[in-house]
Motif scaffolding. Structure first.
Motif, mmCIF file in Angstrom:
data_model
loop_
_atom_site.group_PDB
_atom_site.id
_atom_site.type_symbol
_atom_site.label_atom_id
_atom_site.label_comp_id
_atom_site.label_asym_id
_atom_site.label_seq_id
_atom_site.Cartn_x
_atom_site.Cartn_y
_atom_site.Cartn_z
ATOM 1 N N VAL A 41 -40.377 42.355 75.136
ATOM 2 C CA VAL A 41 -41.014 41.429 75.643
ATOM 3 C C VAL A 41 -41.155 41.221 77.321
ATOM 4 O O VAL A 41 -40.195 40.975 77.715
ATOM 5 N N VAL A 77 -46.280 32.014 72.563
ATOM 6 C CA VAL A 77 -46.149 33.703 71.804
ATOM 7 C C VAL A 77 -47.234 34.008 71.602
ATOM 8 O O VAL A 77 -47.996 33.801 70.715
ATOM 9 N N LYS A 79 -48.908 39.054 70.966
ATOM 10 C CA LYS A 79 -48.664 40.159 70.832
ATOM 11 C C LYS A 79 -49.132 40.523 70.898
ATOM 12 O O LYS A 79 -50.510 40.606 70.401
ATOM 13 N N TYR A 88 -44.288 41.782 72.843
ATOM 14 C CA TYR A 88 -44.226 40.287 73.173
ATOM 15 C C TYR A 88 -44.905 40.001 74.582
ATOM 16 O O TYR A 88 -44.481 39.664 75.140
#
Length: 484
Positions: A41, A77, A79, A88
């Motif tokens: 992330v 968020v 992806k 992410y």
């Protein structure tokens, strides 16, 4: 299935300013996907290339406050799967619209405190509960703090372990306590000398090091050096106290990118079996390109570096006129402090045909230089790991380094009596010591060419791939999860 989440402020191929990005982009690929689900992330910076950003998929969004200064902010968020790894991206235009991932430190502190809380807050919403969150440098230092405090009452987060990896202890995320309280919402009790307070300021890296379950850094020698006041940057006492929960693991390099046998950025590809016949062709091609005297017998010294005191540019400045002679060429690529940029331009003017100063960041040119040069100079004041010496070894360019951090761990010094070693090294941060070792390397190059080629051969055969480092991180993860 063991689940690990890497949290970082940068990651190749999306955004890179240093070696941290290489670690977070390359290391997750090394784990066996039958047993490990490793994801990453990072912030959704607007400076991420558009051809990546247009492929990001929306996952969810929510609103979040971090402290009295940061109320009801949007958190998106996104992806994207790349090279078999799920990435992410935390989205917020106010914080992550930028031309560069770092800028004003006060603003950086706010956006990374926001990022750290957002990372934890998103986990219940994306159906991914990691066993371990692997945090990198001060920008992710608040994740272990939040995990053991604000999020500790939520069963979802129980028994999630955290690791802090120190890539460079010099950068810690320091600001006044009142501001950090307002940015994080953390109580007064956490801003004490045994927690986040350091020299009457709040220190985000220190918070991460206090609350994480394990600490790693990027070489064994650096792990020892930072327990001493000289390189401990004010945290040596804490690191010494936690030395039983800390180890150094040398970074690797991606041999799919850095390999003279398959590198299409260089003039002539070569291997350990034929470098004697082919490597010199890269030197003469680069000499022509940079308008240096074309002569395959010149001793070409290379540097690809930030031009700063940390990298030993003051030593080079001190000894340069004595490094240069009729048999030596010097090529440097990099940017940094204005005084060193100007000094290298001056040396290029002073030594026409012998010196080339490329004051820029040029990835393609750096590949050509690794392949062309005979020696790679790295006289760092300190060097947590260093990747350039690992790249130079693979390209058969013999490293000349100062014995510090990862340089000491990876470059075994040449021993002419036993005919061992991968390069040349000196111990003291001293220009005369550096000059002595450079001249010694020249002597071996010109007078004992067979021995020199054996050094090259051993370096090219050395394995500093991520596979080795990945196995060591796997051992740390298994230890934290109790998998024995």
């Amino acid at each position: 299935m063991n689940r690990v989440l890497f949290a970082a402020s940068e990651c190749v191929p999306f955004v890179k300013t240093g070696g941290l990005a290489d670690v977070c982009g390359s290391l997750p690929k090394e784990f066996n996907k039958e047993y490990w689900d490793v994801r990453v992330v990072l912030p959704n910076y607007s400076c991420i290339p558009q051809h990546f950003r247009e492929k990001f998929e929306y996952v969810t969004h929510f609103y979040m406050s971090t402290g009295s200064y940061v109320r009801d902010k949007y958190v998106g968020v996104l992806k994207y799967e790349y090279d078999g790894i799920t990435f992410y991206f935390i989205d917020n235009e106010e914080y992550f619209t930028c031309f560069h991932p770092y800028g004003n430190i006060r603003y950086d502190l706010e956006k990374f405190c926001f990022f750290d809380k957002a990372v934890l807050s998103m986990l219940p919403l994306i159906d991914f509960r990691p066993d371990i969150i692997h945090c990198h440098d001060w920008q992710t230092g608040m994740i272990p703090v939040y995990l053991k405090n604000e999020f500790a009452g939520d069963m979802f987060f129980w028994n999630i372990k955290s690791i802090m990896t120190i890539h460079n202890l010099k950068f810690q995320g320091v600001w006044d306590i009142k501001t950090i309280k307002g940015l994080t919402g953390l109580p007064d009790a956490l801003f004490t000398a045994d927690k986040l307070e350091c020299n009457k300021s709040a220190n985000l890296l220190k918070g991460g090091l206090v609350y994480c379950d394990y600490i790693t850094t990027v070489s064994e020698t650096y792990a020892n050096e930072i327990q001493d006041p000289y390189l401990g940057e004010g945290l040596d006492g804490l690191l010494f106290a936690r030395h039983m929960d800390m180890q150094g693991i040398v970074n690797g390099i991606d041999y799919s990118i850095f390999n003279p046998a398959s590198d299409f950025k260089i003039n002539t590809r070569y291997t350990v079996s034929d470098f004697r016949k082919k490597k010199w062709k890269n030197k003469t091609a680069l000499q022509e390109e940079l308008r240096l005297d074309v002569d395959k017998n010149k001793f070409m010294i290379a540097m690809v570096s930030r031009l700063t005191d940390q990298k030993g540019l003051d030593l080079i400045n001190y000894a340069f006129d004595r490094i240069m002679d009729d048999f030596t060429q010097f090529v440097i690529i990099g940017t940094g402090d204005q005084r060193y940029e100007d000094t290298m331009r001056y040396f290029e003017w002073k030594y026409p045909g012998k010196v080339s100063a490329q004051i820029c960041y040029a990835d393609d040119l750096s590949h050509k230089l690794y392949a062309a040069a005979d020696a790679y100079l790295m006289p760092s004041r300190f060097e947590p790991c260093g990747l350039s010496q690992l790249i130079s070894l693979k390209y058969g360019t013999v490293p000349i380094v100062r014995e510090t951090g990862g340089l000491k761990d990876t470059v075994e010094p040449y021993n002419e009596f036993e005919n061992t070693g991968l390069g040349f090294s000196f111990q003291n941060f001293n220009g005369d010591d550096m000059l002595y070792v450079i001249n010694y390397a020249k002597k071996i190059y010109f007078e004992k060419k067979r021995d020199w080629n054996k050094i090259v051969e051993r370096g090219m055969q050395k394995d500093y791939s991520w596979k080795i480092s990945g196995q060591k991180y796997e051992e740390v993860y298994n230890y934290l999860m109790g998998n024995f």
